[in-house]
Enzyme design. Structure first.
Site, PDB file in Angstrom:
ATOM      1  N   GLU A 154     -42.711   4.263  28.486  1.00 13.38           N
ATOM      2  CA  GLU A 154     -42.908   5.493  29.271  1.00 13.38           C
ATOM      3  C   GLU A 154     -44.177   6.266  28.906  1.00 13.38           C
ATOM      4  O   GLU A 154     -44.139   7.473  28.667  1.00 13.38           O
ATOM      5  CB  GLU A 154     -41.662   6.393  29.148  1.00 13.38           C
ATOM      6  CG  GLU A 154     -40.405   5.680  29.619  1.00 13.38           C
ATOM      7  CD  GLU A 154     -39.106   6.445  29.335  1.00 13.38           C
ATOM      8  OE1 GLU A 154     -39.170   7.575  28.829  1.00 13.38           O
ATOM      9  OE2 GLU A 154     -38.031   5.896  29.633  1.00 13.38           O
ATOM     10  N   GLU A 260     -33.171  -1.571  32.574  1.00 14.39           N
ATOM     11  CA  GLU A 260     -32.188  -0.504  32.313  1.00 14.39           C
ATOM     12  C   GLU A 260     -31.414  -0.176  33.591  1.00 14.39           C
ATOM     13  O   GLU A 260     -31.276   0.990  33.969  1.00 14.39           O
ATOM     14  CB  GLU A 260     -32.898   0.764  31.800  1.00 14.39           C
ATOM     15  CG  GLU A 260     -33.732   0.538  30.561  1.00 14.39           C
ATOM     16  CD  GLU A 260     -34.388   1.810  30.013  1.00 14.39           C
ATOM     17  OE1 GLU A 260     -34.022   2.914  30.444  1.00 14.39           O
ATOM     18  OE2 GLU A 260     -35.270   1.685  29.154  1.00 14.39           O
TER      19      GLU A 260
HETATM   20  O1  G3I Z   1     -26.374  10.209  17.534  1.00 16.16           O
HETATM   21  C1  G3I Z   1     -26.298  11.615  17.811  1.00 16.16           C
HETATM   22  C2  G3I Z   1     -25.079  12.235  17.214  1.00 16.16           C
HETATM   23  O2  G3I Z   1     -25.177  12.123  15.806  1.00 16.16           O
HETATM   24  C3  G3I Z   1     -24.981  13.681  17.655  1.00 16.16           C
HETATM   25  O3  G3I Z   1     -23.795  14.233  17.188  1.00 16.16           O
HETATM   26  C4  G3I Z   1     -24.959  13.776  19.183  1.00 16.16           C
HETATM   27  C5  G3I Z   1     -24.931  15.223  19.679  1.00 16.16           C
HETATM   28  O4  G3I Z   1     -25.628  15.377  20.878  1.00 16.16           O
HETATM   29  O5  G3I Z   1     -26.154  13.180  19.665  1.00 16.16           O
HETATM   30  C6  G3I Z   1     -26.254  11.801  19.326  1.00 16.16           C
HETATM   31  O6  G3I Z   1     -27.474  11.347  19.813  1.00 16.16           O
HETATM   32  C7  G3I Z   1     -27.555  11.137  21.211  1.00 16.16           C
HETATM   33  C8  G3I Z   1     -27.941   9.696  21.452  1.00 16.16           C
HETATM   34  O7  G3I Z   1     -28.164   9.480  22.833  1.00 16.16           O
HETATM   35  C9  G3I Z   1     -26.853   8.720  20.977  1.00 16.16           C
HETATM   36  O8  G3I Z   1     -25.674   8.930  21.682  1.00 16.16           O
HETATM   37  C10 G3I Z   1     -28.623  12.069  21.776  1.00 16.16           C
HETATM   38  O9  G3I Z   1     -28.189  13.425  21.686  1.00 16.16           O
HETATM   39  C11 G3I Z   1     -28.904  11.718  23.219  1.00 16.16           C
HETATM   40  O10 G3I Z   1     -30.023  12.468  23.679  1.00 16.16           O
HETATM   41  C12 G3I Z   1     -29.226  10.253  23.334  1.00 16.16           C
HETATM   42  O11 G3I Z   1     -29.476   9.956  24.686  1.00 16.16           O
HETATM   43  C13 G3I Z   1     -30.119   8.728  24.921  1.00 16.16           C
HETATM   44  C14 G3I Z   1     -31.462   8.972  25.611  1.00 16.16           C
HETATM   45  O12 G3I Z   1     -32.086   7.733  25.911  1.00 16.16           O
HETATM   46  C15 G3I Z   1     -32.397   9.776  24.732  1.00 16.16           C
HETATM   47  O13 G3I Z   1     -33.458  10.249  25.464  1.00 16.16           O
HETATM   48  C16 G3I Z   1     -29.247   7.886  25.831  1.00 16.16           C
HETATM   49  O14 G3I Z   1     -28.042   7.529  25.151  1.00 16.16           O
HETATM   50  C17 G3I Z   1     -29.989   6.611  26.240  1.00 16.16           C
HETATM   51  O15 G3I Z   1     -29.248   5.936  27.229  1.00 16.16           O
HETATM   52  C18 G3I Z   1     -31.337   6.975  26.829  1.00 16.16           C
HETATM   53  O16 G3I Z   1     -32.020   5.794  27.146  1.00 16.16           O
HETATM   54  C19 G3I Z   1     -33.304   5.940  27.752  1.00 16.16           C
HETATM   55  C20 G3I Z   1     -34.121   4.747  27.329  1.00 16.16           C
HETATM   56  O17 G3I Z   1     -34.168   4.664  25.924  1.00 16.16           O
HETATM   57  C21 G3I Z   1     -35.541   4.824  27.899  1.00 16.16           C
HETATM   58  N1  G3I Z   1     -35.501   4.953  29.346  1.00 16.16           N
HETATM   59  C22 G3I Z   1     -34.670   6.054  29.830  1.00 16.16           C
HETATM   60  C23 G3I Z   1     -33.245   5.931  29.293  1.00 16.16           C
HETATM   61  C24 G3I Z   1     -32.368   6.995  29.860  1.00 16.16           C
HETATM   62  O18 G3I Z   1     -32.787   8.264  29.431  1.00 16.16           O
END
Ligand code: G3I
Length: 345
Positions: A154, A260
């Protein structure tokens, strides 16, 4: 109540569970058996550990795995000089036991960075060293286990200009080239990808990406493929736009990963949204169109396709957009949906 009444109720209950799914469609045979190219899913180690239904579906249906979060910088490189492999090892072990390909996601991205990188003070040379050490420690650690890497994720805006990421601010335009070179040095056998969203419908962004990658190749840098994320919906993009994108990437001789995939049914985030059979059918039809186009590609460009999560309750879309949505192949109860059946040959 008479016995036949109970029987009728039972039949109605079974019918309502199976509603929307063609009765001849089952997930008894894994989805990936239907295709010559790998069919993958993104996974979370915590779910693999705790959730049998999730783990069983992942093991049976897919033959390629992308770590959804646990290979990102914040997970693998939480502090300067400290790498934490613990979560990734759960995923690696699952893939080893079940004979799955692993696609590494992602080495250089502006999101999910640890605080120490966000706050790092240093010269341009220090930042290049930081990036080199980050990439090469990770790629060497997984050498022989990971088939390909999303080296840069990205890096472009929709208008085709380079995103103002921390990497760009600290290293300049050349950070993308350097990232690919460092990855290649660390594992010459790995397939190296650039991964981004909206490339499947936005020709301005796609052309900018292609032109940068073509330029890298002219300079002798190895770039094997492009990840089209395919966060799509029942409404957009039109299949003709996807066809144009696939043809453009293949014509430029890149491996193509639909990296994805999810198909939103509520892209406008309607507050009164409710899931209907009609929408599930539209979702399945969109998938049929996309997979049909991907199948038409020459085999040499088909790196594979990957769904971004196992079931609707695990989709990033619900939490990220705070949206009522059902974008994946399995529903919240781990039952197959019409979109799953649209892929079953
Ligand atoms: O692991 C922590 C946990 O310890 C904490 O308690 C909790 C509270 O919010 O957050 C957890 O982390 C989260 C993580 O996912 C794991 O579940 C983050 O907040 C959350 O922001 C994160 O979101 C991920 C996102 O990328 C981050 O920007 C999504 O799961 C994931 O599907 C998403 O994937 C991205 C690709 O990498 C790149 N392309 C876009 C795609 C969708 O956004």
């Amino acid at each position: 109540m008479k016995k036949w009444c109970y029987f009728l109720l039972l039949l109605t209950a079974i019918a309502s569970c199976k509603k929307n799914v063609d009765s001849t469609c089952t997930d008894d045979i894994g989805l990936y058996h239907s295709y010559e190219f790998p069919v993958g899913v993104s996974l979370e180690p915590s779910e693999l550990d705790a959730n049998d239904r999730y783990r069983n579906i992942a093991a049976k249906q897919f033959n390629s795995i992308t770590p959804e979060n646990c290979f990102k910088a914040v997970s693998l490189h939480p502090q300067e000089g400290v790498f934490d492999w613990s979560q990734s090892e759960i995923l690696i072990e699952f893939c080893k036991q079940n004979n799955k390909r692993i696609h590494g996601h992602t080495l250089i991205w502006h999101e999910q960075l640890p605080e120490w990188i966000k706050n790092y003070q240093g010269s341009r040379a220090d930042w290049e060293n930081l990036m080199k050490n980050h990439i090469q420690t990770i790629v060497k650690h997984f050498k022989g286990k990971v088939t390909g890497w999303d080296v840069v994720n990205e890096a472009f805006y929709e208008d085709g200009t380079l995103r103002n990421t921390i990497w760009h601010q600290k290293i300049g335009d050349s950070y993308i080239e350097k990232a690919f070179v460092y990855a290649q040095e660390a594992d010459p056998d790995a397939k190296l990808f650039y991964n981004d969203f909206s490339l499947e419908w936005n020709p301005v962004k796609r052309n900018a990406v292609l032109s940068l990658l073509n330029n890298l190749r002219l300079r002798g840098v190895k770039v094997n493929g492009i990840g089209l994320q395919m966060h799509i919906s029942t409404v957009y993009p039109d299949p003709s736009q996807v066809a144009e994108a696939l043809n453009a990437c293949a014509a430029a001789d890149y491996l193509i990963h639909l990296s994805e995939i999810d198909v939103s049914v509520n892209p406008l985030n309607k507050s009164d949204f409710s899931l209907t059979e009609k929408l599930l059918k539209k979702q399945a039809e969109k998938m049929t169109a996309v997979i049909g186009l991907y199948k038409q590609l020459s085999q040499k460009y088909q790196y594979g396709i990957t769904f971004w999560g196992v079931s609707d309750n695990h989709s990033w879309i619900r939490s990220y957009f705070n949206r009522n949505d059902y974008p994946l192949l399995y529903d919240d109860n781990y039952m197959i949906k019409p979109i799953y059946c649209s892929l079953k040959l």
